[in-house]
Motif scaffolding. Structure first.
Motif, PDB file in Angstrom:
ATOM      1  N   GLY A   8       0.830  -1.204   0.000  1.00  0.00           N
ATOM      2  CA  GLY A   8       0.000   0.000   0.000  1.00  0.00           C
ATOM      3  C   GLY A   8       0.865   1.255   0.000  1.00  0.00           C
ATOM      4  O   GLY A   8       0.616   2.207  -0.752  1.00  0.00           O
ATOM      5  N   GLY A   9       1.911   1.248   0.812  1.00  0.00           N
ATOM      6  CA  GLY A   9       2.814   2.394   0.877  1.00  0.00           C
ATOM      7  C   GLY A   9       3.547   2.622  -0.430  1.00  0.00           C
ATOM      8  O   GLY A   9       3.637   3.749  -0.930  1.00  0.00           O
ATOM      9  N   ALA A  10       4.044   1.525  -1.009  1.00  0.00           N
ATOM     10  CA  ALA A  10       4.753   1.642  -2.288  1.00  0.00           C
ATOM     11  C   ALA A  10       3.819   2.218  -3.342  1.00  0.00           C
ATOM     12  O   ALA A  10       4.205   3.093  -4.138  1.00  0.00           O
ATOM     13  N   LEU A  11       2.583   1.756  -3.333  1.00  0.00           N
ATOM     14  CA  LEU A  11       1.614   2.199  -4.325  1.00  0.00           C
ATOM     15  C   LEU A  11       1.315   3.690  -4.182  1.00  0.00           C
ATOM     16  O   LEU A  11       1.289   4.431  -5.176  1.00  0.00           O
ATOM     17  N   LEU A  12       1.116   4.161  -2.948  1.00  0.00           N
ATOM     18  CA  LEU A  12       0.832   5.580  -2.739  1.00  0.00           C
ATOM     19  C   LEU A  12       2.019   6.434  -3.176  1.00  0.00           C
ATOM     20  O   LEU A  12       1.837   7.487  -3.786  1.00  0.00           O
ATOM     21  N   ALA A  13       3.221   5.968  -2.882  1.00  0.00           N
ATOM     22  CA  ALA A  13       4.409   6.723  -3.294  1.00  0.00           C
ATOM     23  C   ALA A  13       4.479   6.813  -4.816  1.00  0.00           C
ATOM     24  O   ALA A  13       4.721   7.879  -5.395  1.00  0.00           O
ATOM     25  N   VAL A  14       4.215   5.676  -5.473  1.00  0.00           N
ATOM     26  CA  VAL A  14       4.254   5.640  -6.940  1.00  0.00           C
ATOM     27  C   VAL A  14       3.171   6.555  -7.514  1.00  0.00           C
ATOM     28  O   VAL A  14       3.392   7.297  -8.470  1.00  0.00           O
ATOM     29  N   LEU A  15       2.001   6.525  -6.893  1.00  0.00           N
ATOM     30  CA  LEU A  15       0.893   7.357  -7.386  1.00  0.00           C
ATOM     31  C   LEU A  15       1.223   8.842  -7.230  1.00  0.00           C
ATOM     32  O   LEU A  15       0.940   9.643  -8.126  1.00  0.00           O
ATOM     33  N   ALA A  16       1.844   9.206  -6.105  1.00  0.00           N
ATOM     34  CA  ALA A  16       2.189  10.612  -5.891  1.00  0.00           C
ATOM     35  C   ALA A  16       3.168  11.103  -6.960  1.00  0.00           C
ATOM     36  O   ALA A  16       2.993  12.163  -7.562  1.00  0.00           O
ATOM     37  N   VAL A  17       4.190  10.279  -7.222  1.00  0.00           N
ATOM     38  CA  VAL A  17       5.169  10.647  -8.247  1.00  0.00           C
ATOM     39  C   VAL A  17       4.484  10.741  -9.611  1.00  0.00           C
ATOM     40  O   VAL A  17       4.696  11.684 -10.382  1.00  0.00           O
ATOM     41  N   ALA A  18       3.611   9.746  -9.899  1.00  0.00           N
ATOM     42  CA  ALA A  18       2.939   9.707 -11.198  1.00  0.00           C
ATOM     43  C   ALA A  18       2.020  10.908 -11.374  1.00  0.00           C
ATOM     44  O   ALA A  18       1.930  11.473 -12.465  1.00  0.00           O
ATOM     45  N   ALA A  19       1.336  11.315 -10.285  1.00  0.00           N
ATOM     46  CA  ALA A  19       0.414  12.454 -10.391  1.00  0.00           C
ATOM     47  C   ALA A  19       1.169  13.724 -10.733  1.00  0.00           C
ATOM     48  O   ALA A  19       0.755  14.505 -11.596  1.00  0.00           O
ATOM     49  N   VAL A  20       2.315  13.929 -10.078  1.00  0.00           N
ATOM     50  CA  VAL A  20       3.119  15.114 -10.359  1.00  0.00           C
ATOM     51  C   VAL A  20       3.653  15.050 -11.796  1.00  0.00           C
ATOM     52  O   VAL A  20       3.559  16.026 -12.555  1.00  0.00           O
TER      53      VAL A  20
END
Lengths: 304, 246
Positions: B108-120
């Motif tokens: 879950g943590g890895a996914l949120l980190a990836v999503l944050a980077v992807a959103a930016v």
């Protein structure tokens, strides 16, 4: 110390272990023997809580395994087959295990060094030989510096150097006062390593005794005598309670008479003797005498 | 041999251990890179297409992201059994539930980190590539699409890890998640009923411009349904994990 108390384990309609009770004590190497399917692996899995007994209980270091706050510091286990993801390096595998107990990175490097895998620790373990896989499993078992060590067939795939190393390691662990339980089908390997043996057959306890006692209780010791006049000696020795075999023209195997008796008979009749040896029964023979029924039973079931 | 340091709680240890496992498999790292690329595309599309879009590209990108996340999550759990690592994992953590929680938090943590980077990354690309079409990243519709995507994919992580632990088979676990998440979206039958399946609840959460005949649940209800699925799946997995022999 491992205390197995009246443990039974059923898999479907088959009993893997039945009413097994025994205590494995510290400070010596205990060999865990039995034919395939006799319940050794099931028992080891119950010791570390992977399987739960159908009835009875197993205590290690005074408690059920899962009740230890830091179980890897109490018990280290190498169980059958490889427990490493082929895509992960040996070092990462040990680091993942170490993380569960907050063991240091230095400890991971120590056990890698201990089993001689430092050079290849960064490589994916999928490319490891069977022997390297076993060494990695032994490293994992020793990671927590445990008081009790369980090793299921640790010699599998080790080269002769590795087997010698393993013997030394087992001896050292026992001398340090740890409880060491080692299963093996290589009986010769056990004969050189174990102080005490526990033998299972069809899930039941067949023997729980010092190795020397088991050897003594097995087949009777035989006297091997070599003589150029073996045939003549054979007639002289023939008598009640004496069994004679002749594996070669000039060799006799005598059961039921001691080396002293054979020597006296030969001297009295002037038969030259070139060799006169008391042969201790091998562990194989003692083992076969104990488990004969169990093996036949299993074979019968397979045939049907 | 020197004695190792004292062991701390099994929970934090299990989370750290699962994080080490996640990082140390090349296939998992590659999969997260692919998820990042898909999510960046998804975020960029959300910004450039009006209304947070029911438009096909967004739809397809969300589905693809769900599939990839499901694959990683199922393999992280079922792979323990197919590769044989379950024995060492559950010997190290004999209470077992911390392993489930560790996997959920690590992935879950890895996914949120990836999503944050992807959103930016996606937002920046949209602003540079199509400045006239790009909406504001702070537009409530855009924020909802990104938040909905985050909740959806976290739900898929929970479903995937749980299904992997329950089936102990990568194929079985994937089939279960596929049936709940992908199938109801691709083949829509009985839309009023299937709206409560996780895949369609996710659509209700992410897409705001859907016509009423699509029978998607409104945002809050969709979120509640997704969370309920995740909780039930995780509890079932924890129960079976504790009771069953490894």
């Amino acid at each position: 110390m491992i205390e197995i108390q009246d443990v039974s384990k059923r898999h479907g309609d088959r009993w893997a272990v039945r009413e097994l009770s025994c205590t494995v004590r510290p400070g010596r190497v205990t060999g865990f023997l039995g034919p395939n399917g006799s319940g050794k692996s099931s028992t080891l899995r119950m010791v570390v809580g992977l399987d739960s007994p159908t009835s009875g209980r197993v205590l290690v270091e005074g408690r059920r395994y899962a009740e230890h706050p830091a179980p890897l510091t109490r018990v280290g286990a190498l169980l059958e087959a490889r427990g490493v993801h082929p895509g992960r390096s040996a070092r990462a595998h040990l680091q993942a295990l170490a993380a569960t107990h907050r063991f240091s990175r230095r400890r991971v490097e120590e056990v890698l060094e201990l089993v001689g895998l430092t050079e290849v620790a960064h490589r994916r373990s999928g490319g490891f030989s069977l022997g390297m896989g076993q060494r990695l499993g032994i490293a994992a078992a020793l990671l927590g510096d445990p008081a009790t060590v369980l090793l299921d067939e640790p010699a599998n795939g080790l080269d002769p150097d590795g087997v010698r190393w393993l013997r030394g390691l087992l001896r050292q662990l026992a001398d340090e006062g740890r409880t060491v339980l080692v299963s093996s089908h290589l009986l010769a390997e056990m004969a050189g390593t174990a102080d005490h043996v526990v033998v299972l057959g069809r899930g039941r306890l067949l023997a729980d005794a010092p190795l020397a006692e088991l050897l003594a209780s097995g087949a009777r010791p035989a006297v091997r005598v070599r003589s150029p006049r073996a045939r003549e000696l054979r007639d002289l020795l023939h008598g009640p309670g004496v069994v004679l075999g002749s594996p070669a023209e000039d060799v006799l195997l005598v059961e039921g008479a001691s080396a002293e008796q054979v020597g006296e008979v030969a001297r009295a009749h002037g038969v030259p003797v070139h060799e006169l040896v008391t042969e201790q029964p091998s562990l194989e023979e003692a083992f076969a005498a104990l488990t004969g029924d169990a093996v036949e039973f299993d074979a019968g079931r397979v045939r049907r | 041999m020197t004695a190792p340091g004292p062991a701390a709680g099994a929970w934090s240890g299990a989370v750290r251990s699962e994080w080490v496992k996640l990082r140390s498999l090349r296939s998992t790292v590659t999969a997260y890179a692919a998820i990042a690329a898909v999510l960046a595309a998804l975020c960029g599309l959300c910004l450039t297409l009006p209304g947070g879009g029911t438009e096909d590209p967004v739809f397809a990108a969300l589905l693809l992201a769900e599939l990839l996340v499901a694959g990683v999550a199922v393999l992280a759990a079922a792979g323990e059994f197919s590769a044989g690592t379950a024995r060492s994992t559950f010997t190290a953590v004999p209470r077992r539930t911390p392993v489930l929680v560790g996997k959920l938090l690590a992935h879950g943590g890895a996914l949120l980190a990836v999503l944050a980077v992807a959103a930016v990354a996606g937002g920046t690309a949209a602003a540079i590539g199509a400045p006239e079409a790009a909406g504001s990243p702070l537009d409530p519709l855009v924020l909802r699409a990104v938040g909905g995507t985050a909740l959806t994919l976290l739900g898929v992580v929970v479903l995937g890890v749980s299904a992997g632990l329950l089936t102990r088979s990568p194929a079985g676990g994937l089939a279960a998640v596929f049936a709940l998440v992908v199938l109801p979206v691709v083949v829509v039958t009985a839309p009023e009923v299937t709206a409560y399946l996780p895949g369609r609840a996710a659509q209700g959460l992410v897409f705001t411009g859907a016509p009423p005949e699509a029978h998607l649940l409104p945002g809050a209800a969709a979120a509640a349904v997704l969370v309920a699925w995740a909780v039930v799946a995780a509890m079932a997995a924890a129960t079976v994990l504790r009771r069953r022999d490894v």
